[in-house]
Scaffold this active site. Structure first.
Site, PDB file in Angstrom:
ATOM      1  N   HIS A   1      17.163 -45.224  31.513  1.00  0.00           N
ATOM      2  CA  HIS A   1      18.338 -44.187  32.752  1.00  0.00           C
ATOM      3  C   HIS A   1      18.346 -43.862  32.990  1.00  0.00           C
ATOM      4  O   HIS A   1      19.341 -42.670  32.137  1.00  0.00           O
ATOM      5  CB  HIS A   1      19.463 -45.123  32.739  1.00  0.00           C
ATOM      6  CG  HIS A   1      20.580 -44.937  33.858  1.00  0.00           C
ATOM      7  ND1 HIS A   1      21.877 -45.218  33.920  1.00  0.00           N
ATOM      8  CD2 HIS A   1      20.937 -45.237  35.483  1.00  0.00           C
ATOM      9  CE1 HIS A   1      22.749 -45.270  35.174  1.00  0.00           C
ATOM     10  NE2 HIS A   1      21.316 -45.293  35.706  1.00  0.00           N
TER      11      HIS A   1
ATOM     12  N   MET B   1      19.854 -40.398  33.956  1.00  0.00           N
ATOM     13  CA  MET B   1      20.613 -39.663  35.317  1.00  0.00           C
ATOM     14  C   MET B   1      21.449 -38.126  35.482  1.00  0.00           C
ATOM     15  O   MET B   1      21.635 -37.590  34.224  1.00  0.00           O
ATOM     16  CB  MET B   1      22.340 -40.252  34.790  1.00  0.00           C
ATOM     17  CG  MET B   1      22.797 -41.250  34.958  1.00  0.00           C
ATOM     18  SD  MET B   1      24.096 -41.819  33.376  1.00  0.00           S
ATOM     19  CE  MET B   1      23.192 -42.393  32.058  1.00  0.00           C
TER      20      MET B   1
ATOM     21  N   MET C   1      25.844 -48.684  39.272  1.00  0.00           N
ATOM     22  CA  MET C   1      26.656 -48.275  38.612  1.00  0.00           C
ATOM     23  C   MET C   1      27.883 -49.174  39.231  1.00  0.00           C
ATOM     24  O   MET C   1      28.840 -48.914  40.497  1.00  0.00           O
ATOM     25  CB  MET C   1      27.172 -46.414  38.776  1.00  0.00           C
ATOM     26  CG  MET C   1      25.702 -45.996  37.904  1.00  0.00           C
ATOM     27  SD  MET C   1      24.860 -46.247  36.691  1.00  0.00           S
ATOM     28  CE  MET C   1      26.898 -45.412  35.601  1.00  0.00           C
TER      29      MET C   1
ATOM     30  N   MET D   1      20.853 -37.878  29.940  1.00  0.00           N
ATOM     31  CA  MET D   1      22.181 -37.428  30.768  1.00  0.00           C
ATOM     32  C   MET D   1      21.526 -35.962  30.793  1.00  0.00           C
ATOM     33  O   MET D   1      21.234 -35.213  29.487  1.00  0.00           O
ATOM     34  CB  MET D   1      22.901 -37.395  30.456  1.00  0.00           C
ATOM     35  CG  MET D   1      23.884 -38.935  30.471  1.00  0.00           C
ATOM     36  SD  MET D   1      25.718 -38.713  30.331  1.00  0.00           S
ATOM     37  CE  MET D   1      25.558 -41.066  29.840  1.00  0.00           C
TER      38      MET D   1
ATOM     39  N   ASP E   1      26.322 -51.810  35.733  1.00  0.00           N
ATOM     40  CA  ASP E   1      25.498 -50.470  34.083  1.00  0.00           C
ATOM     41  C   ASP E   1      27.367 -50.219  34.126  1.00  0.00           C
ATOM     42  O   ASP E   1      27.631 -49.325  35.276  1.00  0.00           O
ATOM     43  CB  ASP E   1      25.290 -49.820  34.506  1.00  0.00           C
ATOM     44  CG  ASP E   1      24.977 -48.258  33.037  1.00  0.00           C
ATOM     45  OD1 ASP E   1      25.691 -48.862  32.034  1.00  0.00           O
ATOM     46  OD2 ASP E   1      24.394 -47.720  33.468  1.00  0.00           O
ATOM     47  N   GLY E   2      27.890 -50.357  33.530  1.00  0.00           N
ATOM     48  CA  GLY E   2      29.289 -49.332  33.190  1.00  0.00           C
ATOM     49  C   GLY E   2      30.703 -50.435  33.002  1.00  0.00           C
ATOM     50  O   GLY E   2      31.047 -51.050  34.047  1.00  0.00           O
TER      51      GLY E   2
ATOM     52  N   HIS F   1      18.453 -50.129  26.641  1.00  0.00           N
ATOM     53  CA  HIS F   1      18.941 -49.401  27.383  1.00  0.00           C
ATOM     54  C   HIS F   1      19.559 -47.862  27.493  1.00  0.00           C
ATOM     55  O   HIS F   1      19.925 -48.280  26.243  1.00  0.00           O
ATOM     56  CB  HIS F   1      20.719 -49.392  28.227  1.00  0.00           C
ATOM     57  CG  HIS F   1      20.634 -49.537  29.721  1.00  0.00           C
ATOM     58  ND1 HIS F   1      20.758 -49.810  31.169  1.00  0.00           N
ATOM     59  CD2 HIS F   1      22.053 -47.848  29.627  1.00  0.00           C
ATOM     60  CE1 HIS F   1      20.710 -48.924  31.569  1.00  0.00           C
ATOM     61  NE2 HIS F   1      21.994 -47.460  31.325  1.00  0.00           N
TER      62      HIS F   1
ATOM     63  N   GLY G   1      27.955 -41.041  33.206  1.00  0.00           N
ATOM     64  CA  GLY G   1      28.632 -39.740  32.517  1.00  0.00           C
ATOM     65  C   GLY G   1      28.815 -40.278  30.768  1.00  0.00           C
ATOM     66  O   GLY G   1      28.737 -39.676  29.917  1.00  0.00           O
ATOM     67  N   PHE G   2      30.122 -41.203  31.139  1.00  0.00           N
ATOM     68  CA  PHE G   2      30.473 -41.915  29.698  1.00  0.00           C
ATOM     69  C   PHE G   2      30.788 -43.691  29.640  1.00  0.00           C
ATOM     70  O   PHE G   2      30.416 -43.683  30.641  1.00  0.00           O
ATOM     71  CB  PHE G   2      31.687 -40.936  29.170  1.00  0.00           C
ATOM     72  CG  PHE G   2      31.925 -39.253  29.923  1.00  0.00           C
ATOM     73  CD1 PHE G   2      31.644 -38.490  28.892  1.00  0.00           C
ATOM     74  CD2 PHE G   2      31.754 -38.749  31.306  1.00  0.00           C
ATOM     75  CE1 PHE G   2      31.369 -37.339  28.725  1.00  0.00           C
ATOM     76  CE2 PHE G   2      31.344 -37.432  31.498  1.00  0.00           C
ATOM     77  CZ  PHE G   2      31.422 -37.171  29.966  1.00  0.00           C
ATOM     78  N   GLY G   3      30.388 -43.989  28.937  1.00  0.00           N
ATOM     79  CA  GLY G   3      30.916 -44.699  28.276  1.00  0.00           C
ATOM     80  C   GLY G   3      31.908 -44.923  27.957  1.00  0.00           C
ATOM     81  O   GLY G   3      32.670 -43.949  28.328  1.00  0.00           O
TER      82      GLY G   3
ATOM     83  N   SER H   1      23.901 -50.957  25.150  1.00  0.00           N
ATOM     84  CA  SER H   1      23.391 -49.136  26.196  1.00  0.00           C
ATOM     85  C   SER H   1      23.614 -49.110  24.541  1.00  0.00           C
ATOM     86  O   SER H   1      24.885 -48.550  24.018  1.00  0.00           O
ATOM     87  CB  SER H   1      24.672 -49.315  26.744  1.00  0.00           C
ATOM     88  OG  SER H   1      24.566 -47.407  26.940  1.00  0.00           O
TER      89      SER H   1
ATOM     90  N   ASP I   1      20.181 -44.491  27.978  1.00  0.00           N
ATOM     91  CA  ASP I   1      20.974 -43.264  28.873  1.00  0.00           C
ATOM     92  C   ASP I   1      20.518 -41.673  28.962  1.00  0.00           C
ATOM     93  O   ASP I   1      21.200 -41.224  27.892  1.00  0.00           O
ATOM     94  CB  ASP I   1      22.527 -43.622  29.129  1.00  0.00           C
ATOM     95  CG  ASP I   1      22.904 -43.911  29.441  1.00  0.00           C
ATOM     96  OD1 ASP I   1      22.402 -44.925  30.819  1.00  0.00           O
ATOM     97  OD2 ASP I   1      23.703 -45.121  29.340  1.00  0.00           O
TER      98      ASP I   1
HETATM   99  C1  DX5 Z   1      27.019 -44.489  31.999  1.00  0.00           C
HETATM  100  C2  DX5 Z   1      25.997 -45.097  31.399  1.00  0.00           C
HETATM  101  C3  DX5 Z   1      26.193 -46.011  30.518  1.00  0.00           C
HETATM  102  C4  DX5 Z   1      27.244 -46.615  29.554  1.00  0.00           C
HETATM  103  C5  DX5 Z   1      27.753 -48.211  29.273  1.00  0.00           C
HETATM  104  O1  DX5 Z   1      27.306 -43.155  32.957  1.00  0.00           O
HETATM  105  O2  DX5 Z   1      25.192 -44.641  32.514  1.00  0.00           O
HETATM  106  O3  DX5 Z   1      25.020 -47.098  30.205  1.00  0.00           O
HETATM  107  O4  DX5 Z   1      26.600 -46.255  28.152  1.00  0.00           O
HETATM  108  O5  DX5 Z   1      28.506 -48.118  28.569  1.00  0.00           O
HETATM  109  P1  DX5 Z   1      29.642 -49.340  28.897  1.00  0.00           P
HETATM  110  O6  DX5 Z   1      29.493 -50.339  29.138  1.00  0.00           O
HETATM  111  O7  DX5 Z   1      30.755 -48.689  27.790  1.00  0.00           O
HETATM  112  O8  DX5 Z   1      30.658 -48.400  29.752  1.00  0.00           O
HETATM  113 ZN    ZN Z   2      23.507 -46.265  31.783  1.00  0.00          ZN
END
Ligand code: DX5
Ligand code: ZN
Length: 213
Positions: free
Chosen positions: A66, A68, A137, A36, A171-172, A32, A142-144, A7, A34
């Protein structure tokens, strides 16, 4: 085969091109991406121009987009033109889920649907025939860097038991500790942000994913 989809959110922001290049050199060609919008999720990330820049620089890199965002239908064609390989929508903001999925199919892009942790797996079942890809999910989007939610794994089993033969990604908070149980439950694509890009040796993570049964 289990595929790794790093990601981009966790890549080195000032050297994203370099990180994508390294990944491709390791034989990982699924990225991947993202998107947002600060409405559907409380964060902002990458847009279509950046998607296109990666596609132009690395045409062999399959972009796993993806979305969001609210009103994601408005961006299907934009991301298709920007080189998306798969476009995944969240079902929560959609008034007409089948209609939106048909829009993706018309663009000749692989068609994906995702659910937040609070949305039941059963709500996906009416759409399985339209789908190439389901993204489960395992954190609130929203956040990694968040903690993996193990109770979400059951959703993968429900989809496989319903006969879904397409790709299921997770994912997540995915890492090499939970990867084996995700593979066992029936997932075949593992999205990894932190666990790949922030690893001491990302190439080793890529090799370990390849070795998963
Ligand atoms: C979160 C994203 C993910 C995120 C995953 O909302 O959709 O793709 O980048 O990051 P990690 O693997 O650090 O949880
Ligand atoms: Zn994602």
């Amino acid at each position: 085969m289990i595929e790794l989809a790093p990601s981009l959110l966790a890549a080195d922001l000032l050297n994203l091109g370099k990180d994508v290049g390294n990944m491709m050199d390791q034989g990982v060609d699924l990225l991947h991406f993202d998107v947002m919008d600060a409405h559907f999720v409380p964060n902002l990330s990458f847009g279509p121009a950046f998607c296109k820049a990666i596609h132009d620089a690395y045409p062999a890199c399959r972009l796993d987009v993806h979305l969001m965002m609210d009103n994601p239908e408005k961006y299907i064609s934009v991301f298709a033109k920007a080189g998306a390989y798969t476009i995944t929508l969240h079902q929560e903001p959609l008034a007409d889920i089948s209609g939106a999925l048909e829009m993706i199919k018309k663009e000749n892009v692989r068609c994906g649907l995702s659910v937040k942790p609070g949305t039941k797996a059963e709500t996906l079942l009416p759409y399985l025939e339209l789908l190439d890809y389901v993204l489960i999910m395992t954190v609130e989007p929203g956040f990694g860097g968040q903690k993996f939610m193990p109770e979400q794994v059951e959703k993968i089993r429900i989809l496989r038991e319903a006969g879904f033969k397409g790709d299921i990604s997770v994912d997540g908070g995915v890492n090499m500790e939970n990867a084996p149980l995700l593979a066992k439950a029936g997932a075949n694509v593992l999205v990894m942000g932190t666990a790949y890009f922030k690893a001491e040796d990302p190439a080793r993570v890529a090799r370990m994913v390849k070795e998963l049964a």
